[in-house]
Write a protein that holds these residues in place. Structure first.
Motif, mmCIF file in Angstrom:
data_model
loop_
_atom_site.group_PDB
_atom_site.id
_atom_site.type_symbol
_atom_site.label_atom_id
_atom_site.label_comp_id
_atom_site.label_asym_id
_atom_site.label_seq_id
_atom_site.Cartn_x
_atom_site.Cartn_y
_atom_site.Cartn_z
ATOM 1 N N VAL A 62 -19.056 -23.514 10.192
ATOM 2 C CA VAL A 62 -18.503 -23.765 11.524
ATOM 3 C C VAL A 62 -17.001 -23.576 11.475
ATOM 4 C CG1 VAL A 62 -18.082 -25.533 13.281
ATOM 5 C CG2 VAL A 62 -20.360 -25.296 12.259
ATOM 6 N N GLY A 63 -16.496 -22.653 12.265
ATOM 7 C CA GLY A 63 -15.066 -22.382 12.308
ATOM 8 C C GLY A 63 -14.339 -23.151 13.385
ATOM 9 N N LEU A 64 -15.101 -23.774 14.309
ATOM 10 C CA LEU A 64 -14.499 -24.572 15.370
ATOM 11 C C LEU A 64 -15.515 -25.586 15.867
ATOM 12 C CD1 LEU A 64 -12.422 -25.320 17.553
ATOM 13 C CD2 LEU A 64 -13.293 -23.424 18.932
ATOM 14 N N PHE A 65 -15.252 -26.856 15.580
ATOM 15 C CA PHE A 65 -16.066 -27.952 16.114
ATOM 16 C C PHE A 65 -15.199 -28.669 17.138
ATOM 17 C CE2 PHE A 65 -18.426 -32.165 14.973
ATOM 18 C CZ PHE A 65 -19.081 -32.124 16.200
ATOM 19 N N ARG A 66 -15.508 -28.452 18.427
ATOM 20 C CA ARG A 66 -14.766 -29.114 19.498
ATOM 21 C C ARG A 66 -15.163 -30.592 19.537
ATOM 22 N NH1 ARG A 66 -16.907 -24.418 22.062
ATOM 23 N NH2 ARG A 66 -15.323 -22.828 22.477
ATOM 24 N N THR A 67 -14.189 -31.472 19.614
ATOM 25 C CA THR A 67 -14.479 -32.909 19.597
ATOM 26 C C THR A 67 -14.297 -33.572 20.956
ATOM 27 O OG1 THR A 67 -12.206 -33.392 18.900
ATOM 28 C CG2 THR A 67 -13.845 -33.071 17.169
ATOM 29 N N GLU A 68 -13.945 -32.798 21.981
ATOM 30 C CA GLU A 68 -13.626 -33.396 23.273
ATOM 31 C C GLU A 68 -14.810 -34.103 23.915
ATOM 32 O OE1 GLU A 68 -10.971 -30.854 21.805
ATOM 33 O OE2 GLU A 68 -12.824 -30.010 22.615
ATOM 34 N N PHE A 69 -16.036 -33.646 23.623
ATOM 35 C CA PHE A 69 -17.205 -34.240 24.259
ATOM 36 C C PHE A 69 -17.309 -35.730 23.953
ATOM 37 C CE2 PHE A 69 -18.865 -33.701 20.056
ATOM 38 C CZ PHE A 69 -19.846 -34.669 19.911
ATOM 39 N N LEU A 70 -16.759 -36.151 22.805
ATOM 40 C CA LEU A 70 -16.803 -37.559 22.427
ATOM 41 C C LEU A 70 -15.987 -38.442 23.380
ATOM 42 C CD1 LEU A 70 -16.396 -37.187 18.571
ATOM 43 C CD2 LEU A 70 -18.315 -38.319 19.709
ATOM 44 N N TYR A 71 -15.002 -37.858 24.034
ATOM 45 C CA TYR A 71 -14.064 -38.615 24.856
ATOM 46 C C TYR A 71 -14.371 -38.537 26.344
ATOM 47 C CZ TYR A 71 -11.209 -38.650 20.608
ATOM 48 O OH TYR A 71 -10.763 -38.828 19.322
ATOM 49 N N MET A 72 -15.308 -37.707 26.727
ATOM 50 C CA MET A 72 -15.527 -37.444 28.143
ATOM 51 C C MET A 72 -16.647 -38.309 28.711
ATOM 52 S SD MET A 72 -15.039 -33.328 27.866
ATOM 53 C CE MET A 72 -15.349 -33.026 29.602
ATOM 54 N N ASN A 73 -16.592 -38.502 30.034
ATOM 55 C CA ASN A 73 -17.596 -39.280 30.769
ATOM 56 C C ASN A 73 -17.677 -40.716 30.273
ATOM 57 O OD1 ASN A 73 -18.289 -36.872 32.117
ATOM 58 N ND2 ASN A 73 -19.705 -36.314 30.477
ATOM 59 N N ARG A 74 -16.525 -41.295 29.972
ATOM 60 C CA ARG A 74 -16.468 -42.675 29.518
ATOM 61 C C ARG A 74 -15.095 -43.238 29.871
ATOM 62 N NH1 ARG A 74 -17.748 -42.324 23.435
ATOM 63 N NH2 ARG A 74 -17.219 -44.534 23.466
ATOM 64 N N THR A 75 -14.995 -44.572 29.895
ATOM 65 C CA THR A 75 -13.733 -45.212 30.288
ATOM 66 C C THR A 75 -12.880 -45.596 29.098
ATOM 67 O OG1 THR A 75 -14.868 -47.355 30.371
ATOM 68 C CG2 THR A 75 -14.706 -46.091 32.430
ATOM 69 N N THR A 76 -13.454 -45.652 27.896
ATOM 70 C CA THR A 76 -12.693 -45.992 26.691
ATOM 71 C C THR A 76 -12.935 -44.930 25.626
ATOM 72 O OG1 THR A 76 -14.521 -47.355 25.847
ATOM 73 C CG2 THR A 76 -12.813 -48.466 27.148
ATOM 74 N N PRO A 77 -11.954 -44.686 24.741
ATOM 75 C CA PRO A 77 -12.139 -43.679 23.691
ATOM 76 C C PRO A 77 -13.221 -44.104 22.706
ATOM 77 C CG PRO A 77 -9.820 -44.266 23.967
ATOM 78 C CD PRO A 77 -10.608 -45.274 24.727
ATOM 79 N N PRO A 78 -13.819 -43.146 22.008
ATOM 80 C CA PRO A 78 -14.836 -43.490 21.003
ATOM 81 C C PRO A 78 -14.198 -44.212 19.820
ATOM 82 C CG PRO A 78 -14.260 -41.185 20.846
ATOM 83 C CD PRO A 78 -13.560 -41.710 22.068
ATOM 84 N N SER A 79 -14.954 -45.086 19.201
ATOM 85 C CA SER A 79 -14.449 -45.804 18.036
ATOM 86 C C SER A 79 -14.432 -44.891 16.814
ATOM 87 C CB SER A 79 -15.341 -47.009 17.737
ATOM 88 O OG SER A 79 -16.632 -46.572 17.311
ATOM 89 N N GLU A 80 -13.735 -45.340 15.783
ATOM 90 C CA GLU A 80 -13.707 -44.602 14.522
ATOM 91 C C GLU A 80 -15.116 -44.426 13.965
ATOM 92 O OE1 GLU A 80 -12.339 -45.562 9.941
ATOM 93 O OE2 GLU A 80 -11.104 -46.336 11.579
ATOM 94 N N GLU A 81 -15.919 -45.482 14.019
ATOM 95 C CA GLU A 81 -17.265 -45.413 13.458
ATOM 96 C C GLU A 81 -18.157 -44.469 14.253
ATOM 97 O OE1 GLU A 81 -18.169 -46.666 10.615
ATOM 98 O OE2 GLU A 81 -16.168 -47.514 10.343
#
Length: 578
Positions: free
Chosen positions: A298-317
């Motif tokens: 994988v040359g590009l794993f976009r991580t934005e989906f983890l932060y979208m459609n929610r009111t708080t950022p995802p936790s480290e875990e």
């Protein structure tokens, strides 16, 4: 007489389709402001909840009827919409508006829709900005249920060998229609990063998007030819035109069969040079398609989906679990994780409640700028990526670098995070490779400086072209100027390749240009040896690589770069590479 219309062609393994037109009439719903009496509030809340359940049941039915073996990246569109139906931003916020303002359910939902769409419209990243389609499609399903009581479905159960013409299509529509035999789509709206485009590529369906007034110009039942390569729709073709395209369909079927036969052959040029072909993914589930198409990683794993459609950022875990799922799914192949690349969403970009919205999101607070301004948002991600690096070949990639100061600040935060993890006794790879995306002209010009401090570079052509030419390719009024072959763009790409080669570090390309077989030979001739693309493009690109001779391509690329100012680049490109 043959009638032709033009739009944005979506190139897939099946570039041409011939069939009868079917007009799917779904105009926009007209939602007018409306208040209700106080005594009807709870009944209105119940009506909204019933519509929500109707929309949810319809999507679940589509999900359950996906054919066995369907790629995860296709089913994930439906899963995303189901999750959005459960998100409080859509499922609860309208209820609060009904109760506090006595809005009718339709108007409460529309008010909430307008707020969410505004947030997505303020994002700069073209890929993320088109995620507003998710909001539109999910809200649309609920609105239809509110107005009719059931999900609307005007399409007959058997549409074998038909071409659907519509104003727009939701992911659920596309999957449902594909299962009913539809072989191509023509839509009035949509761009190269829209859901329709992405699904057309994944499903191998010919499509032409952005055909203005298609529903008025085309008639149900007439014969259509859809040319996804040229972006052309032909209605009522002559016998000669029909025969020409029928021969193309025969040829493309043979081509597809050949690609599948060569699936397990390595991406090695005729002169023996190995080329790494990597995948761009958005979800861990996309690993299935990545492995099925024999990507080298994988040359590009976009991580934005983890932060979208929610009111708080995802936790480290939560992030760690997601990254480890991808690491383990790749079975030892490399995974390049791009740090958060959200655009100008002010609720994330600025912790100050009085922070004004960006006047120009394209030049505003996004990607690494946002992360450095908001370390509380950034540091949990750095910790999660570092911890995941203990389990496999993880590489970290920094988006939208513009100056060395940003890089140094990021590297300092990374070193600080390593020290914290060491004190806590948590495992990580202390030598995890760190790379940077070259996607704005300033970074390309300073690529040599970046290359001296990084382990690898990756060229993001989507933004590089946009910023170099001052063209938003999602804007239909100017996207004809979005030109990967523009001499200035190619000079910046060449500068970046030379900088990486001189520094002795790997360089790849992860923009749309990397996955377009039309440009593969030029990019190889310019010196690229790693290309990262959406999984569906891997087979065709591998075939082009295997037919290539690098010494010859190098000479052709040099000739092209030397002569591209003397005649139109497209003309010169066709002369040298076709």
């Amino acid at each position: 007489m043959t009638f032709s219309s033009h739009g944005i062609g979506i190139s897939t393994t099946r570039q041409v389709a011939i069939g009868a037109a079917f007009l799917l009439q779904r105009g926009p719903l007209d939602i007018a402001p409306r208040l209700i009496p106080e005594e009807m509030v709870e009944a209105e809340v119940e009506r909204f909840r019933k519509a929500l359940n109707t929309a949810r049941d319809r999507l679940r039915a589509v999900r359950q009827h996906l054919p066995t073996g369907t790629a995860e990246d296709i089913s994930s569109f439906i899963d995303t919409h189901l999750l959005m139906l459960d998100d409080s931003a859509i499922s609860q916020a309208p209820i609060e508006l009904i109760r506090t303002h006595q809005y009718a359910a339709e108007w409460a939902l529309q008010r909430r829709r307008n707020e969410l769409v505004r947030v997505f419209d303020e994002m700069d990243d073209p890929y993320l900005r088109t995620r507003r389609d998710d909001v539109e499609h999910v809200v649309g399903q609920i609105q239809i249920a509110l107005q009719q009581g059931t999900g609307r479905d005007e399409a007959p159960s058997d549409l074998t060998n038909h071409i659907v013409v519509a104003r727009d299509l939701t992911p659920a529509d596309i999957i449902m229609l594909k299962n009913r035999g539809v072989i191509a789509f023509v839509t009035e709206y949509g761009g190269p990063l829209s859901h329709t485009a992405i699904l057309a590529r994944s499903l191998g369906i010919a499509a032409v998007l952005g055909v203005h007034h298609a529903s008025q110009l085309l008639r149900s039942g007439e014969t259509l030819i859809v040319d996804g390569e040229a972006g052309v729709v032909l209605a009522d073709p002559t016998r000669e035109i029909l025969q020409h395209y029928q021969q193309r369909i025969i040829a493309q079927a043979a081509r597809e069969a050949e690609l599948r036969r060569n699936l397990d052959l390595p991406a090695i040029t005729r002169d023996g040079q190995r080329i790494l072909l990597l995948a761009n993914i958005e979800l861990p589930e996309d690993i299935t398609a990545t492995l099925a198409n024999r990507a080298d990683g994988v040359g590009l794993f976009r991580t934005e989906f983890l932060y979208m459609n929610r009111t708080t950022p995802p936790s480290e875990e939560e992030q760690l679990e997601t990254y480890l799922s991808a690491v383990h799914g790749l079975n030892g192949a490399p995974l390049t994780i791009r740090t958060l690349d959200l655009g100008a969403d002010k609720t994330i970009e600025c912790s100050d409640p009085n922070c004004p919205p960006s006047n120009n999101p394209a030049l505003g607070l996004r990607a690494i700028r946002l992360c450095l301004k908001e370390p509380d948002l950034f540091l949990p991600q750095l910790r999660a990526i570092l911890r995941a690096s203990a389990e496999g070949q993880v590489r970290l990639m920094i988006p939208m670098l513009s100056c060395i100061a940003e890089l140094q600040e990021t590297l300092a935060l990374l070193e600080q995070t390593k020290q914290e993890l060491s004190r806590e006794g948590l495992r990580f790879n202390a030598t995890m490779p760190v790379g940077g995306m070259i996607e704005i002209p300033a970074a390309a010009i300073a690529a040599a400086s970046f290359a001296r401090q990084l382990d690898f570079l990756s060229i993001g052509t989507n933004d590089l072209i946009q910023y170099t030419l001052a063209v938003d390719r999602m804007d239909e009024s100017v996207n004809y100027l979005f030109d990967p072959l523009h001499p200035s763009v190619l000079q910046l790409i060449q500068m970046t390749i030379h900088a990486a080669n001189n520094a002795g570090i790997p360089i790849s390309m992860c923009g749309e240009m990397a996955g377009d077989p039309l440009f593969t030979q030029l990019l190889l001739g310019m010196g690229l040896r790693e290309l990262s693309m959406q999984p569906g493009a891997l087979l065709e690109t591998r075939q082009v690589v295997r037919a290539s001779d690098l010494p010859r391509l190098t000479r052709q690329a040099q000739a092209f770069l030397q002569q591209m100012h003397s005649k139109p680049a497209a003309t010169l490109f066709a002369e040298l590479f076709h």
